[in-house]
Design a protein around this motif. Structure first.
Motif, short mmCIF file in Angstrom:
data_model
loop_
_atom_site.label_atom_id
_atom_site.label_comp_id
_atom_site.label_asym_id
_atom_site.label_seq_id
_atom_site.Cartn_x
_atom_site.Cartn_y
_atom_site.Cartn_z
N UNK A 283 4.10 11.10 -7.16
CA UNK A 283 5.32 10.46 -6.55
C UNK A 283 7.36 10.59 -7.23
N UNK A 284 7.68 11.45 -6.73
CA UNK A 284 8.61 11.39 -7.39
C UNK A 284 9.69 10.34 -6.67
N UNK A 285 11.03 10.35 -6.93
CA UNK A 285 12.48 10.43 -6.05
C UNK A 285 12.30 11.51 -5.07
N UNK A 286 12.76 12.75 -6.51
CA UNK A 286 12.49 13.58 -5.30
C UNK A 286 12.18 13.93 -4.26
N UNK A 287 10.91 13.87 -4.42
CA UNK A 287 10.38 13.90 -3.03
C UNK A 287 10.69 13.18 -2.08
N UNK A 288 11.05 12.00 -2.34
CA UNK A 288 10.93 10.52 -1.57
C UNK A 288 12.13 10.98 -0.81
N UNK A 289 13.74 11.22 -1.00
CA UNK A 289 15.10 12.33 -0.77
C UNK A 289 14.84 13.25 -0.01
N UNK A 290 14.05 14.04 -0.46
CA UNK A 290 14.26 15.48 0.07
C UNK A 290 12.70 15.67 1.25
N UNK A 291 12.15 15.12 1.00
CA UNK A 291 10.50 15.51 1.79
C UNK A 291 11.06 14.96 3.16
N UNK A 292 10.43 16.49 4.02
CA UNK A 292 10.50 16.23 5.48
C UNK A 292 9.64 14.94 6.26
N UNK A 293 10.88 13.86 6.51
CA UNK A 293 9.29 12.61 7.18
C UNK A 293 10.43 11.36 7.86
N UNK A 294 9.40 11.11 8.01
CA UNK A 294 10.45 10.32 9.21
C UNK A 294 11.60 9.56 8.20
N UNK A 295 12.28 8.75 9.07
CA UNK A 295 13.43 7.89 8.56
C UNK A 295 12.89 6.82 8.08
N UNK A 296 11.74 5.31 8.85
CA UNK A 296 10.97 4.83 8.64
C UNK A 296 10.18 4.66 7.39
N UNK A 297 9.62 6.54 6.86
CA UNK A 297 8.61 6.33 6.15
C UNK A 297 9.74 6.38 4.99
N UNK A 298 10.47 7.30 4.31
CA UNK A 298 11.57 7.37 3.75
C UNK A 298 12.04 5.83 3.59
N UNK A 299 12.25 5.42 4.03
CA UNK A 299 12.61 3.95 3.82
C UNK A 299 11.85 3.10 3.02
N UNK A 300 10.36 3.20 3.65
CA UNK A 300 9.63 2.61 3.33
C UNK A 300 9.06 2.61 1.44
N UNK A 301 9.66 4.33 1.97
CA UNK A 301 8.42 4.89 0.16
C UNK A 301 9.34 4.03 -0.67
N UNK A 302 11.10 3.96 -0.73
CA UNK A 302 12.09 3.93 -0.84
C UNK A 302 12.15 2.51 -1.86
N UNK A 303 11.88 2.05 -0.63
CA UNK A 303 11.47 0.33 -0.63
C UNK A 303 10.36 -0.04 -2.26
N UNK A 304 9.33 1.36 -2.22
CA UNK A 304 8.54 1.10 -3.00
C UNK A 304 8.79 1.69 -4.78
N UNK A 305 9.64 2.42 -4.04
CA UNK A 305 10.14 3.10 -6.07
C UNK A 305 11.67 2.23 -6.28
N UNK A 306 11.95 1.34 -5.57
CA UNK A 306 12.87 0.26 -6.37
C UNK A 306 12.13 -0.74 -6.87
N UNK A 307 11.49 -1.15 -6.10
CA UNK A 307 10.06 -2.45 -6.70
C UNK A 307 9.37 -2.08 -7.73
N UNK A 308 9.05 -0.72 -8.38
CA UNK A 308 8.91 -0.05 -9.14
C UNK A 308 9.96 -0.15 -10.00
N UNK A 309 10.72 0.25 -10.18
CA UNK A 309 12.09 -0.32 -10.99
C UNK A 309 12.04 -0.89 -11.32
N UNK A 310 12.73 -2.80 -10.66
CA UNK A 310 12.36 -3.83 -10.90
C UNK A 310 11.76 -4.22 -12.25
N UNK A 311 9.87 -3.88 -11.58
CA UNK A 311 8.83 -4.23 -12.09
C UNK A 311 8.95 -3.60 -13.60
N UNK A 312 9.55 -2.50 -14.29
CA UNK A 312 9.39 -1.90 -15.50
C UNK A 312 10.68 -2.40 -16.15
#
Length: 313
Positions: A283-312
């Motif tokens: 799952x890519x950042x582009x997926x998260x930003x452009x997928x047709x999903x609810x705002x709450x789901x997008x926010x949840x996935x963005x938190x995952x992505x940000x955490x992933x960057x911090x972990x790296x």
């Protein structure tokens, strides 16, 4: 006309309730179609350790339309596969032993049986306290619309509430994967829809009654391992359909990973996905930003992505 395949494992408490309901369905279907010798209920006893087999056999002794097959315990997929191997009717449907079909549901599908290869109808959930919840199958204008809904996780994605022309499953060699315990019915539905040429959705018919009071059922006991299996199925579907379904697959990836984040948290999800990266879709950042999903789901996935960057870092 139709075989109702019912996998059965330790269901002695519900069978005396559900079997009469299945019989009512056949009687209603037969009265409409006048082909009693081709309509049967096929119980597949999956090595039950209680009195389930005796209960099924007692009913079969009284009604020739009921057939019972017994096997060693191997799981619901192996039981359904054995049911398919023994089904002889033109149509087949799957019902869990603790669920049933609404009155007249199958008879209401008769007008569509000549023209279509798959017929889908809506589900009514019934909970232990008696309240109900309607889960309508989304209306589809044609096969392409119906298939895109299944790929994009925009409608019901299990085998419940679906009639299949048996020749479709046989000619496409479609069976349940016995190594998958969560999402295996979605994989069967997706394959059948992919190979079909015609699908009918009967949204207004709430024909499948789903017993939600059984808290030990697979769908009521979600785990990270099961969620990984659903992502494996997501990857398989992507490989099956090839190009042309990127938008639907992107939404499905987001939905499945978002569910895991909700259940396990960002940190644990990141670890689980890293450990299974060769088996599941990325799952890519582009997926998260452009997928047709609810705002709450997008926010949840963005938190995952940000955490992933911090972990790296």
């Amino acid at each position: 006309i139709l075989y109702i395949v019912v996998p059965c494992y330790n269901e002695e408490e519900v069978l005396p309730i559900t079997i009469p309901e299945f019989v009512k369905q056949l009687e209603n279907l037969i009265s409409q179609s006048l082909v009693s010798d081709k309509s049967k209920i096929l119980f597949v006893n999956d090595g039950s350790k209680d009195s389930s087999l005796d209960i099924c056999n007692n009913y079969a002794d009284k009604d020739q339309r009921i057939r019972v097959i017994s096997k060693e315990n191997g799981g619901v997929s192996s039981a359904r596969n054995l049911g398919l191997d023994n089904a002889k009717g033109e149509w087949v449907t799957f019902v869990d032993a603790d669920d049933w079909l609404a009155e007249g549901a199958l008879a209401k599908c008769i007008p569509y049986m000549e023209k279509y290869e798959i017929i889908r109808f809506s589900t009514l959930d019934i909970f232990a306290d008696g309240h109900t919840h309607r889960r309508p199958v989304r209306y589809a204008k044609d096969w392409n619309d119906a298939f895109r809904q299944v790929v994009g996780h925009r409608t019901m994605i299990g085998v419940a509430g679906t009639l299949y022309r048996r020749s479709l499953l046989e000619e496409s060699n479609i069976r349940f994967d016995t190594e998958i315990t969560y999402g295996e019915d979605w994989w069967v539905l997706a394959q059948a829809m992919f190979h079909a040429h015609s699908v009918k959705t009967v949204t207004e018919l709430y024909g499948y009654i789903y017993n939600r009071s059984n808290e030990t059922s697979c769908s009521n006991t979600i785990s990270s391992a099961k969620l990984i299996q659903s992502l494996i199925i997501t990857k398989r579907i992507g490989e099956l359909v090839g190009k042309g379904y990127e938008r639907e697959l992107k939404r499905t990836r987001c939905y499945r990973v978002g569910f895991m984040v909700k259940m396990c948290g960002c940190g644990e999800t990141d670890k689980i996905m890293a450990a299974n990266q060769e088996r599941i879709p990325r799952i890519t950042l582009w997926d998260i930003l452009t997928a047709k999903v609810h705002f709450s789901l997008r926010c949840r996935l963005l938190r995952l992505w940000i955490g992933y960057l911090a972990w790296r870092k």
